[in-house]
Design an enzyme around this catalytic site. Structure first.
Site, PDB file in Angstrom:
ATOM      1  N   ALA A  32      58.012   0.325  20.835  1.00 14.33           N
ATOM      2  CA  ALA A  32      58.826  -0.751  21.437  1.00 14.33           C
ATOM      3  C   ALA A  32      57.876  -1.774  22.069  1.00 14.33           C
ATOM      4  O   ALA A  32      58.009  -2.135  23.242  1.00 14.33           O
ATOM      5  CB  ALA A  32      59.822  -0.190  22.452  1.00 14.33           C
ATOM      6  N   LEU A  33      56.937  -2.216  21.269  1.00 18.63           N
ATOM      7  CA  LEU A  33      55.821  -2.998  21.803  1.00 18.63           C
ATOM      8  C   LEU A  33      56.272  -4.373  22.289  1.00 18.63           C
ATOM      9  O   LEU A  33      57.135  -5.005  21.692  1.00 18.63           O
ATOM     10  CB  LEU A  33      54.749  -3.161  20.711  1.00 18.63           C
ATOM     11  CG  LEU A  33      54.193  -1.853  20.145  1.00 18.63           C
ATOM     12  CD1 LEU A  33      53.147  -2.143  19.075  1.00 18.63           C
ATOM     13  CD2 LEU A  33      53.608  -0.964  21.240  1.00 18.63           C
ATOM     14  N   GLY A  36      52.952  -7.085  26.854  1.00 16.46           N
ATOM     15  CA  GLY A  36      52.063  -6.279  27.701  1.00 16.46           C
ATOM     16  C   GLY A  36      51.194  -5.352  26.844  1.00 16.46           C
ATOM     17  O   GLY A  36      49.979  -5.265  27.039  1.00 16.46           O
ATOM     18  N   HIS A  37      51.825  -4.677  25.871  1.00 14.95           N
ATOM     19  CA  HIS A  37      51.041  -3.797  24.985  1.00 14.95           C
ATOM     20  C   HIS A  37      49.998  -4.617  24.215  1.00 14.95           C
ATOM     21  O   HIS A  37      48.861  -4.179  24.020  1.00 14.95           O
ATOM     22  CB  HIS A  37      51.947  -3.101  23.962  1.00 14.95           C
ATOM     23  CG  HIS A  37      52.948  -2.161  24.558  1.00 14.95           C
ATOM     24  ND1 HIS A  37      54.297  -2.416  24.567  1.00 14.95           N
ATOM     25  CD2 HIS A  37      52.793  -0.953  25.150  1.00 14.95           C
ATOM     26  CE1 HIS A  37      54.937  -1.409  25.141  1.00 14.95           C
ATOM     27  NE2 HIS A  37      54.046  -0.515  25.505  1.00 14.95           N
ATOM     28  N   GLU A 148      48.285  -1.433  33.979  1.00 15.70           N
ATOM     29  CA  GLU A 148      48.330  -1.169  35.423  1.00 15.70           C
ATOM     30  C   GLU A 148      49.766  -1.105  35.943  1.00 15.70           C
ATOM     31  O   GLU A 148      49.978  -0.747  37.098  1.00 15.70           O
ATOM     32  CB  GLU A 148      47.538  -2.254  36.173  1.00 15.70           C
ATOM     33  CG  GLU A 148      46.039  -2.127  35.958  1.00 15.70           C
ATOM     34  CD  GLU A 148      45.232  -3.143  36.744  1.00 15.70           C
ATOM     35  OE1 GLU A 148      45.819  -4.097  37.294  1.00 15.70           O
ATOM     36  OE2 GLU A 148      43.998  -2.982  36.800  1.00 15.70           O
ATOM     37  N   LYS A 149      50.747  -1.464  35.110  1.00 17.56           N
ATOM     38  CA  LYS A 149      52.135  -1.371  35.590  1.00 17.56           C
ATOM     39  C   LYS A 149      52.457   0.066  36.005  1.00 17.56           C
ATOM     40  O   LYS A 149      53.145   0.286  36.994  1.00 17.56           O
ATOM     41  CB  LYS A 149      53.129  -1.830  34.515  1.00 17.56           C
ATOM     42  CG  LYS A 149      54.561  -1.742  35.035  1.00 17.56           C
ATOM     43  CD  LYS A 149      55.547  -2.370  34.107  1.00 17.56           C
ATOM     44  CE  LYS A 149      55.751  -1.586  32.850  1.00 17.56           C
ATOM     45  NZ  LYS A 149      56.488  -0.320  33.063  1.00 17.56           N
ATOM     46  N   LEU A 184      56.747  -6.819  32.380  1.00 16.17           N
ATOM     47  CA  LEU A 184      57.229  -6.479  31.039  1.00 16.17           C
ATOM     48  C   LEU A 184      57.291  -4.959  30.912  1.00 16.17           C
ATOM     49  O   LEU A 184      56.393  -4.249  31.364  1.00 16.17           O
ATOM     50  CB  LEU A 184      56.304  -7.053  29.975  1.00 16.17           C
ATOM     51  CG  LEU A 184      56.218  -8.581  29.914  1.00 16.17           C
ATOM     52  CD1 LEU A 184      55.348  -9.010  28.731  1.00 16.17           C
ATOM     53  CD2 LEU A 184      57.590  -9.227  29.819  1.00 16.17           C
ATOM     54  N   SER A 186      59.234  -1.829  28.120  1.00 19.49           N
ATOM     55  CA  SER A 186      60.140  -1.556  26.997  1.00 19.49           C
ATOM     56  C   SER A 186      61.550  -1.306  27.521  1.00 19.49           C
ATOM     57  O   SER A 186      62.538  -1.555  26.839  1.00 19.49           O
ATOM     58  CB  SER A 186      59.660  -0.341  26.214  1.00 19.49           C
ATOM     59  OG  SER A 186      58.321  -0.551  25.824  1.00 19.49           O
TER      60      SER A 186
END
Ligand code: PAF
Length: 279
Positions: A32-33, A36-37, A148-149, A184, A186
């Protein structure tokens, strides 16, 4: 981009990528990119010759009443995004490959995993530490990159890598945010249009709290106000808003650096996390 689902094939493909002393960065994901990914992938491209992305929705890090079945899955879309980013290899094992029958070993990072998300989601970080240690052993990258989220997750993975002598560097990538400031995730896809609009209350409350604490405000009062603001903004409940030592994750009742504001809140069925440096 090669898409590989078998461990023996993965080992051969990684060895081929490493020929001539080339380095490999691993970006572990559950798919579910989002942007952020992709920022993690770009960091990987800056620090290594090849980037390998793993996509595995890891059942052992979901509790019995959590969203494992509903978690968004669209490998074709994810793979197309990774091709555009120049990723060398997508490692996409199925559950039976990752956890063959009789699998009975798990990794627990006791000290860092008990509080915050660990308290709200019992067993979650054991599932994360176990699957990440398996991914490290499967891919054997030179560097692995995490967002870092998930600040607590990153701290746990760093400690695990140190404690278990994994021979790789762990890098954290800054949180990617939407234009209104929401981190952000998923899981943002679960929010309705109205919920998504209201969700900005979460980063706004954290920003205000971080500023107040850095300016000398009372910590307990500031954290309580942030919780109240999040609920007033449309969230149903707050799992925690806490000031923590950024490395040991110890709760702080007096401000000292490096400190991090950590938070998790729920809106309907969606649980969101976020964190900010307090400087
Ligand atoms: O952050 C995630 O997406 C997951 O927790 C991870 C690190 C890929 C392990 O399943």
């Amino acid at each position: 981009m090669q898409i590989i689902r078998d461990i023996a094939m993965l080992r051969r493909a990684v060895s081929a990528l490493q020929q001539g002393g080339k380095s490999v960065a691993l970006v572990p994901t559950m798919g579910a990119l989002h942007a952020g990914h992709l920022s993690l992938v770009r960091m990987g491209k800056r620090v290594a010759d090849h980037v390998i992305v793993s996509i595995f929705v890891n059942p052992t890090q979901f509790g019995p009443n959590e969203d494992f079945a509903a978690y968004p899955r669209d490998e074709d879309r994810d793979a197309a995004l990774l091709v555009e980013e120049g990723v060398s290899l997508l490692w996409a094992p199925d559950v039976a490959t990752m956890y063959p029958g009789g699998h009975s070993t798990h990794v627990e990072v006791a000290e860092l995993g008990a509080d915050y998300c660990g308290a709200a989601r019992p067993g979650h970080f054991d599932g994360v530490a176990t699957v990440v240690s398996k991914l490290f052993n499967q891919v054997r990258p030179d560097v692995a990159i995490f967002g870092e989220k998930d600040w607590q997750q990153l701290a746990i993975i760093r400690r695990m890598a140190r404690d278990l002598d994994f021979a790789l560097d762990i890098l954290g990538a800054p949180i990617a945010r939407d234009s209104d400031g929401l981190a952000l995730s998923s899981r943002n896809a679960y929010l309705s249009k109205d919920q998504r609009a209201a969700a900005v209350a979460f980063p706004n409350a954290l920003k205000a709290a971080a500023k107040a604490i850095a300016g000398g405000a009372d910590i307990a009062e500031t954290l309580a106000k942030a919780e109240a603001d999040i609920v007033a903004g449309g969230f149903d409940s707050v799992d925690y808003v806490a000031l923590a030592d950024a490395e040991s994750l110890e709760r702080l009742s007096l401000f000292r650096k490096p400190a991090r504001l950590l938070a998790a809140a729920r809106m309907g069925k969606t649980r969101l996390i976020d964190n900010l440096a307090v400087a």
